[in-house]
Design a protein around this motif. Sequence first.
Motif, PDB file in Angstrom:
ATOM      1  N   ALA A  44      21.863  34.631  36.547  1.00 45.07           N
ATOM      2  CA  ALA A  44      22.143  34.414  37.968  1.00 45.07           C
ATOM      3  C   ALA A  44      23.635  34.577  38.265  1.00 45.07           C
ATOM      4  O   ALA A  44      24.020  35.148  39.294  1.00 45.07           O
ATOM      5  CB  ALA A  44      21.677  33.018  38.380  1.00 45.07           C
ATOM      6  N   MET A  45      24.491  34.085  37.361  1.00 42.17           N
ATOM      7  CA  MET A  45      25.931  34.234  37.538  1.00 42.17           C
ATOM      8  C   MET A  45      26.341  35.699  37.465  1.00 42.17           C
ATOM      9  O   MET A  45      27.182  36.163  38.253  1.00 42.17           O
ATOM     10  CB  MET A  45      26.672  33.431  36.477  1.00 42.17           C
ATOM     11  CG  MET A  45      26.561  31.921  36.669  1.00 42.17           C
ATOM     12  SD  MET A  45      27.067  30.967  35.213  1.00 42.17           S
ATOM     13  CE  MET A  45      28.795  31.419  35.110  1.00 42.17           C
ATOM     14  N   ALA A  46      25.744  36.457  36.541  1.00 42.40           N
ATOM     15  CA  ALA A  46      26.051  37.880  36.431  1.00 42.40           C
ATOM     16  C   ALA A  46      25.610  38.625  37.691  1.00 42.40           C
ATOM     17  O   ALA A  46      26.311  39.523  38.175  1.00 42.40           O
ATOM     18  CB  ALA A  46      25.381  38.471  35.192  1.00 42.40           C
ATOM     19  N   ALA A  47      24.440  38.244  38.239  1.00 44.99           N
ATOM     20  CA  ALA A  47      23.959  38.879  39.467  1.00 44.99           C
ATOM     21  C   ALA A  47      24.881  38.563  40.644  1.00 44.99           C
ATOM     22  O   ALA A  47      25.199  39.444  41.460  1.00 44.99           O
ATOM     23  CB  ALA A  47      22.531  38.413  39.765  1.00 44.99           C
ATOM     24  N   ALA A  48      25.315  37.303  40.745  1.00 43.63           N
ATOM     25  CA  ALA A  48      26.245  36.922  41.820  1.00 43.63           C
ATOM     26  C   ALA A  48      27.586  37.637  41.665  1.00 43.63           C
ATOM     27  O   ALA A  48      28.189  38.082  42.655  1.00 43.63           O
ATOM     28  CB  ALA A  48      26.447  35.403  41.826  1.00 43.63           C
ATOM     29  N   ASP A  49      28.057  37.755  40.431  1.00 42.05           N
ATOM     30  CA  ASP A  49      29.322  38.456  40.182  1.00 42.05           C
ATOM     31  C   ASP A  49      29.208  39.937  40.535  1.00 42.05           C
ATOM     32  O   ASP A  49      30.138  40.532  41.086  1.00 42.05           O
ATOM     33  CB  ASP A  49      29.728  38.297  38.717  1.00 42.05           C
ATOM     34  CG  ASP A  49      30.127  36.870  38.386  1.00 42.05           C
ATOM     35  OD1 ASP A  49      30.404  36.106  39.333  1.00 42.05           O
ATOM     36  OD2 ASP A  49      30.157  36.515  37.196  1.00 42.05           O
ATOM     37  N   LEU A  50      28.057  40.530  40.212  1.00 43.71           N
ATOM     38  CA  LEU A  50      27.832  41.936  40.564  1.00 43.71           C
ATOM     39  C   LEU A  50      27.832  42.110  42.074  1.00 43.71           C
ATOM     40  O   LEU A  50      28.428  43.058  42.607  1.00 43.71           O
ATOM     41  CB  LEU A  50      26.504  42.407  39.968  1.00 43.71           C
ATOM     42  CG  LEU A  50      26.097  43.853  40.266  1.00 43.71           C
ATOM     43  CD1 LEU A  50      27.113  44.829  39.682  1.00 43.71           C
ATOM     44  CD2 LEU A  50      24.701  44.137  39.691  1.00 43.71           C
ATOM     45  N   LEU A  51      27.186  41.183  42.792  1.00 46.35           N
ATOM     46  CA  LEU A  51      27.171  41.231  44.251  1.00 46.35           C
ATOM     47  C   LEU A  51      28.579  41.045  44.810  1.00 46.35           C
ATOM     48  O   LEU A  51      28.965  41.711  45.782  1.00 46.35           O
ATOM     49  CB  LEU A  51      26.238  40.143  44.790  1.00 46.35           C
ATOM     50  CG  LEU A  51      26.088  40.060  46.316  1.00 46.35           C
ATOM     51  CD1 LEU A  51      25.450  41.338  46.857  1.00 46.35           C
ATOM     52  CD2 LEU A  51      25.242  38.847  46.701  1.00 46.35           C
ATOM     53  N   ALA A  52      29.363  40.145  44.194  1.00 44.88           N
ATOM     54  CA  ALA A  52      30.727  39.913  44.665  1.00 44.88           C
ATOM     55  C   ALA A  52      31.593  41.154  44.511  1.00 44.88           C
ATOM     56  O   ALA A  52      32.367  41.511  45.408  1.00 44.88           O
ATOM     57  CB  ALA A  52      31.341  38.735  43.903  1.00 44.88           C
ATOM     58  N   CYS A 281      34.469  39.472  37.219  1.00 39.79           N
ATOM     59  CA  CYS A 281      34.351  40.527  36.209  1.00 39.79           C
ATOM     60  C   CYS A 281      34.548  40.015  34.786  1.00 39.79           C
ATOM     61  O   CYS A 281      34.371  40.782  33.836  1.00 39.79           O
ATOM     62  CB  CYS A 281      35.379  41.633  36.480  1.00 39.79           C
ATOM     63  SG  CYS A 281      35.372  42.294  38.155  1.00 39.79           S
ATOM     64  N   THR A 282      34.929  38.744  34.639  1.00 43.62           N
ATOM     65  CA  THR A 282      35.338  38.268  33.317  1.00 43.62           C
ATOM     66  C   THR A 282      34.216  37.642  32.501  1.00 43.62           C
ATOM     67  O   THR A 282      34.289  37.618  31.272  1.00 43.62           O
ATOM     68  CB  THR A 282      36.466  37.224  33.452  1.00 43.62           C
ATOM     69  OG1 THR A 282      36.010  36.152  34.301  1.00 43.62           O
ATOM     70  CG2 THR A 282      37.705  37.855  34.061  1.00 43.62           C
ATOM     71  N   ASN A 283      33.186  37.118  33.165  1.00 44.29           N
ATOM     72  CA  ASN A 283      32.157  36.374  32.432  1.00 44.29           C
ATOM     73  C   ASN A 283      31.457  37.217  31.378  1.00 44.29           C
ATOM     74  O   ASN A 283      31.146  36.735  30.285  1.00 44.29           O
ATOM     75  CB  ASN A 283      31.128  35.796  33.402  1.00 44.29           C
ATOM     76  CG  ASN A 283      31.666  34.598  34.166  1.00 44.29           C
ATOM     77  OD1 ASN A 283      32.647  33.989  33.764  1.00 44.29           O
ATOM     78  ND2 ASN A 283      31.033  34.265  35.263  1.00 44.29           N
ATOM     79  N   THR A 284      31.195  38.490  31.699  1.00 42.76           N
ATOM     80  CA  THR A 284      30.541  39.365  30.730  1.00 42.76           C
ATOM     81  C   THR A 284      31.356  39.484  29.451  1.00 42.76           C
ATOM     82  O   THR A 284      30.817  39.415  28.337  1.00 42.76           O
ATOM     83  CB  THR A 284      30.329  40.765  31.336  1.00 42.76           C
ATOM     84  OG1 THR A 284      29.561  40.640  32.530  1.00 42.76           O
ATOM     85  CG2 THR A 284      29.597  41.662  30.350  1.00 42.76           C
ATOM     86  N   PHE A 285      32.668  39.647  29.593  1.00 44.80           N
ATOM     87  CA  PHE A 285      33.531  39.770  28.420  1.00 44.80           C
ATOM     88  C   PHE A 285      33.612  38.441  27.666  1.00 44.80           C
ATOM     89  O   PHE A 285      33.737  38.437  26.439  1.00 44.80           O
ATOM     90  CB  PHE A 285      34.919  40.236  28.861  1.00 44.80           C
ATOM     91  CG  PHE A 285      34.904  41.547  29.599  1.00 44.80           C
ATOM     92  CD1 PHE A 285      34.738  42.739  28.920  1.00 44.80           C
ATOM     93  CD2 PHE A 285      35.025  41.583  30.976  1.00 44.80           C
ATOM     94  CE1 PHE A 285      34.711  43.950  29.600  1.00 44.80           C
ATOM     95  CE2 PHE A 285      34.990  42.791  31.661  1.00 44.80           C
ATOM     96  CZ  PHE A 285      34.826  43.978  30.971  1.00 44.80           C
TER      97      PHE A 285
END
Length: 315
Positions: A44-52, A281-285
């Motif tokens: 969910a966080m990755a999806a929100a970050d992608l939307l942001a 953009c940082t959470n994935t890394f």
Amino acid sequence: METLLSEQMGNWAISGGDGNLVAIIVLGRGKCGLSRCITHYLVAMAAADLLAVFCNVAILYLYAVIFHGYTHTVACTLQRVMAYVSLDCSVWLTVAFTFDRFVAICCQEFKTRYCKVIIARVAIATVYVVSLIRNIPYYFAFYSYYIDLPIDCLEKPEYYSHPGWLAFSWIHTILTPLLPFFVILLLNILTVRSIVVASRARRKLRAHVSGEKQADPEMESRRKSIILLFSVSGSFILLWMTDVCFFIYTHIANLHTVQSYDNPRYFVTRTAIMLKILSSCTNTFIYVLTQSKVRAELKNAIKYPFTIFLKLVQK
């Protein structure tokens, strides 16, 4: 300077968008050795970050390429609203994830009732819905940049002077990100305190029982969870700090407009925006750096197209 910052934001948008999309795919497979609750929050966080990233950067670049920087006032306003919504989702999902890990680590009795997939889904859905509803007033805060043409959008003058709009602006900033700052810091302090106490007691017990130091799988699993938690929340705090401090300064000093691009406040404003978008953009890394199974799944995902190609060639 404006061009340099814009180019940098564009580069981060591409890498951040790709990274978040890969994170959704890899984490969504559920093979990263994480619990289902953690997986739900991270996806969910990755999806929100992608939307942001899409709403705050990609759409602006599409406007620049397709419409040469100009767009209809309604489209411009909707983009601003969705930009606020996406950032709110990203911030409060970080809070929800931090609270879930706090309960899992520090509240063992409450853990069995709270740390469930259904609770995670309800929390995620609530964050998305509430973020959308509470940002709807922003749609009425903008007007056309040109008097006779519905092109572009700009905050209305009363947005910085009317008591209602000032109250709305302060409440919005308190909810995102001032309150999350304090909540995350408090939960992390309590979590650290609980871990230190539990670790000491567990080491003494194991030493008393076995008489020697041995590997503790439970503490190792907890250590990895803590590293992930602190990396995500710490990154959020550092990258939003400039925006929070600058907001407080401009409202106390009553400085809301910048007359020239050469003004240092304009550079600080753009830098603050760039940093808070970078937080998407940082959470994935962070996942890749802190979780070995996530790295393994990412490698498998990268190898997969080549494996299929080799199989087709062999046939």
